[in-house]
Scaffold this motif. Structure first.
Motif, short mmCIF file in Angstrom:
data_model
loop_
_atom_site.label_atom_id
_atom_site.label_comp_id
_atom_site.label_asym_id
_atom_site.label_seq_id
_atom_site.Cartn_x
_atom_site.Cartn_y
_atom_site.Cartn_z
N ASN A 4 0.82 -1.21 0.00
CA ASN A 4 0.00 0.00 0.00
C ASN A 4 0.85 1.26 0.00
O ASN A 4 0.48 2.27 -0.62
CB ASN A 4 -0.95 0.00 1.20
CG ASN A 4 -2.17 -0.90 0.99
OD1 ASN A 4 -2.40 -1.38 -0.12
ND2 ASN A 4 -2.91 -1.15 2.04
N SER A 8 0.78 4.03 -2.91
CA SER A 8 0.54 5.44 -2.57
C SER A 8 1.58 6.33 -3.21
O SER A 8 1.28 7.45 -3.66
CB SER A 8 0.55 5.62 -1.04
OG SER A 8 -0.58 4.99 -0.46
N GLU A 9 2.83 5.85 -3.28
CA GLU A 9 3.88 6.61 -3.97
C GLU A 9 3.58 6.68 -5.46
O GLU A 9 3.73 7.72 -6.09
CB GLU A 9 5.24 5.96 -3.74
CG GLU A 9 5.93 6.38 -2.47
CD GLU A 9 7.42 6.12 -2.54
OE1 GLU A 9 8.19 7.10 -2.62
OE2 GLU A 9 7.81 4.95 -2.52
N ARG A 11 0.76 6.60 -6.87
CA ARG A 11 -0.38 7.50 -7.09
C ARG A 11 0.06 8.97 -7.16
O ARG A 11 -0.58 9.78 -7.83
CB ARG A 11 -1.42 7.32 -5.98
CG ARG A 11 -2.76 7.95 -6.35
CD ARG A 11 -3.78 7.83 -5.24
NE ARG A 11 -5.09 8.22 -5.70
CZ ARG A 11 -5.47 9.50 -5.86
NH1 ARG A 11 -4.63 10.48 -5.57
NH2 ARG A 11 -6.68 9.78 -6.32
N GLN A 12 1.15 9.29 -6.49
CA GLN A 12 1.63 10.67 -6.54
C GLN A 12 2.05 11.09 -7.95
O GLN A 12 2.07 12.28 -8.26
CB GLN A 12 2.82 10.84 -5.58
CG GLN A 12 2.45 10.76 -4.12
CD GLN A 12 3.65 10.99 -3.22
OE1 GLN A 12 4.40 11.95 -3.40
NE2 GLN A 12 3.86 10.11 -2.25
N ALA A 261 0.88 16.03 -1.59
CA ALA A 261 1.31 14.68 -1.23
C ALA A 261 2.58 14.67 -0.38
O ALA A 261 2.99 13.62 0.08
CB ALA A 261 1.52 13.85 -2.49
N PHE A 314 -6.27 3.11 -7.64
CA PHE A 314 -5.92 4.53 -7.59
C PHE A 314 -7.12 5.48 -7.64
O PHE A 314 -6.96 6.69 -7.58
CB PHE A 314 -4.97 4.87 -8.76
CG PHE A 314 -3.73 4.05 -8.77
CD1 PHE A 314 -2.75 4.22 -7.81
CD2 PHE A 314 -3.53 3.09 -9.77
CE1 PHE A 314 -1.60 3.45 -7.82
CE2 PHE A 314 -2.38 2.32 -9.79
CZ PHE A 314 -1.41 2.49 -8.81
N ASP A 319 -7.69 2.57 -1.42
CA ASP A 319 -6.90 2.77 -0.22
C ASP A 319 -5.84 3.85 -0.44
O ASP A 319 -5.54 4.63 0.48
CB ASP A 319 -6.21 1.47 0.21
CG ASP A 319 -7.20 0.44 0.72
OD1 ASP A 319 -8.31 0.84 1.10
OD2 ASP A 319 -6.85 -0.75 0.75
N THR A 320 -5.28 3.91 -1.63
CA THR A 320 -4.22 4.91 -1.89
C THR A 320 -4.81 6.32 -1.87
O THR A 320 -4.13 7.26 -1.46
CB THR A 320 -3.53 4.65 -3.23
OG1 THR A 320 -4.50 4.65 -4.29
CG2 THR A 320 -2.81 3.31 -3.23
N HIS A 321 -6.03 6.47 -2.33
CA HIS A 321 -6.67 7.79 -2.31
C HIS A 321 -6.93 8.21 -0.85
O HIS A 321 -6.70 9.35 -0.47
CB HIS A 321 -7.98 7.78 -3.09
CG HIS A 321 -8.63 9.12 -3.19
ND1 HIS A 321 -9.57 9.57 -2.27
CD2 HIS A 321 -8.48 10.13 -4.09
CE1 HIS A 321 -9.97 10.78 -2.59
NE2 HIS A 321 -9.33 11.14 -3.69
N ALA A 323 -5.27 7.41 1.67
CA ALA A 323 -4.01 7.65 2.40
C ALA A 323 -3.47 9.05 2.20
O ALA A 323 -2.61 9.49 2.96
CB ALA A 323 -2.97 6.62 1.96
N LEU A 324 -3.95 9.76 1.17
CA LEU A 324 -3.42 11.10 0.89
C LEU A 324 -4.04 12.14 1.82
O LEU A 324 -5.17 12.00 2.26
CB LEU A 324 -3.70 11.47 -0.56
CG LEU A 324 -2.92 10.67 -1.60
CD1 LEU A 324 -3.28 11.12 -2.99
CD2 LEU A 324 -1.42 10.77 -1.38
#
Length: 324
Positions: A4, A8-9, A11-12, A261, A314, A319-321, A323-324
Motif C-alpha cells: 500500500n 501510494s507513492e 499514485r503521486q 502529497a 488509484f 486505499d491509496t486515495h 491515504a493522501l
C-alpha cells in the motif's frame, strides 16, 4: 515498503483530473511497432495506454500495418513511416519530429525481427535517448538488445520488460551465468547483475511474481493474475507502463502534480515506481478478465478492464486515495 505504501507513492505520479489542464498534459506516448505480419500488438499497447489515462497515443509503424491499425480505432494516431522504400535517415528525421511531442516511447510490440524493422527500432531508441524521454523496450525490441545491448547501456530513463526467455538471452549476451538460478534468491542475483551490467535501465522481469530492479534493490509484485495466458497481455503491460512513465515525466515537470502529497519523489525512483504501478494494473486486469471469460479470454476482452483496475488501486474509493 509495504504494497500500500508503494502504491501510494505511485499514485503521486498521476496528474489529477483538472479543468486547468489541456489536451496532452496528462501524457503523450508513442508505440514503435507494427510490421507487415503483426498489427494486434501495437494496437493493444497503444489502446491500453489510453484506457489507463494517457491523453494521446501515437503508433509508429510499417505502412501496410498502419492501414490495418487505422481500422481498429479512430482514437489512435497512426504514423505509417517505417516503409522499406525509405532511407533510415528520412525515417529518423520523422521519428525525431514525433518524439519531440512525447513523454514516453515504447519500442517492440509487433516489431518483427527482419533487418529493416530492427534498424528502425534502433533509430527510435536512439531518438528517445537523444531527446531524454522515457523509453520502454519490449518484445522484439529486446531481440535487438540481445544483439546490441550497448544501445541502451547507461540510460536511466529506460525500462526493459523481458519474460523469462528474453531474460535468459540478455543474461547470456552479457555473460551472466543462469545455471542453478531456479531458486528465487539466485534469480534475484542474476536480475540485479543484469541491471548493473547495463548500468542504467530498470528491468521488469515478468513471471509468476513480477520482479523489478534498478540493480540496487528489488520490488516484487505478487498481485493475483489470471490463469489464461493469452497473447497480447504483455502488450497491455507495455502500454500501461508507457502511461505511468509519461505521468512520471509530467510529475517531474510539475504540470498537474498533486503538491499536497508531501516530499517529492527522487527522479531515480520514478522508473521503479512506474513499473510497479503498471505491473499491478496488468495483473489485476488479467485477474478480472479471467473471472469473467475463463478459457475464452482474449486480449481484447482485457482492454475494458484497464479502467476498472485503475479505479481499484488509484480511484477515489481506493486505499491509496484515502491515504493522501
Amino acid at each position: 515498503m509495504t504494497r500500500n505504501a508503494l502504491l501510494s507513492e505511485v499514485r503521486q505520479l498521476i496528474p489529477p483530473l483538472s479543468s486547468e489542464l489541456h489536451k496532452g498534459q496528462a501524457g503523450r506516448v508513442g508505440i514503435v511497432g507494427g510490421s507487415a505480419d503483426y498489427t494486434g500488438a501495437p494496437y493493444f499497447a497503444a489502446m491500453s495506454s489510453m484506457r489507463l489515462g494517457a491523453d494521446m497515443s501515437h503508433n509508429i509503424c510499417e505502412p501496410s500495418a498502419g492501414d490495418v491499425i487505422k481500422t481498429y480505432s479512430p482514437d489512435l494516431i497512426v504514423h505509417r513511416i517505417l516503409g522499406t522504400d525509405r532511407s533510415l535517415g528520412d525515417i529518423r528525421k520523422d521519428i525525431e519530429g514525433i518524439v519531440d511531442r512525447l513523454h514516453a516511447l515504447a519500442v517492440g510490440p509487433g516489431l518483427g525481427r527482419d533487418e529493416h524493422m530492427q534498424a528502425c527500432a534502433k533509430v527510435a531508441m536512439q531518438a528517445a535517448i537523444d531527446k531524454q524521454i522515457y523509453l520502454i523496450v519490449d518484445a522484439d525490441g529486446l531481440w535487438l538488445l540481445q544483439n546490441e545491448p550497448d544501445v541502451v547501456k547507461g540510460y536511466k530513463r529506460c525500462v526493459l520488460t523481458p519474460n523469462v526467455v528474453e531474460f535468459g538471452r540478455l543474461c547470456q549476451k552479457l555473460g551472466i551465468e543462469l545455471k542453478g538460478s531456479e531458486s528465487d534468491e539466485k534469480q534475484d542475483e542474476a536480475l540485479k547483475l543484469l541491471a548493473q551490467r547495463l548500468s542504467g535501465p530498470t528491468i521488469l522481469l515478468k513471471g509468476k511474481i513480477d520482479r523489478i530492479t534498478d540493480g540496487r534493490s528489488i520490488l516484487y509484485v505478487s498481485e493475483p493474475g489470471g490463469l489464461k495466458r493469452c497473447g497480447g497481455q504483455g502488450d497491455i503491460l507495455t502500454g500501461s507502463l508507457s502511461t505511468f512513465l509519461a505521468w512520471a515525466s509530467v510529475y517531474q515537470s510539475g504540470v498537474g502534480s498533486d503538491t499536497k502529497a508531501g516530499k517529492r519523489i527522487d527522479e531515480e525512483r520514478l522508473p521503479m515506481l512506474a513499473a510497479y504501478g503498471a505491473s499491478t494494473i496488468m495483473r489485476t486486469v488479467s485477474n478480472i478478465g479471467f473471472k469473467t471469460h475463463k478459457r475464452a479470454l482474449l486480449a481484447h476482452d482485457l482492454l475494458d478492464q484497464v479502467g476498472v483496475a485503475y479505479e481499484k488501486h488509484f480511484g477515489e474509493g481506493s486505499d491509496t486515495h484515502a491515504a493522501l
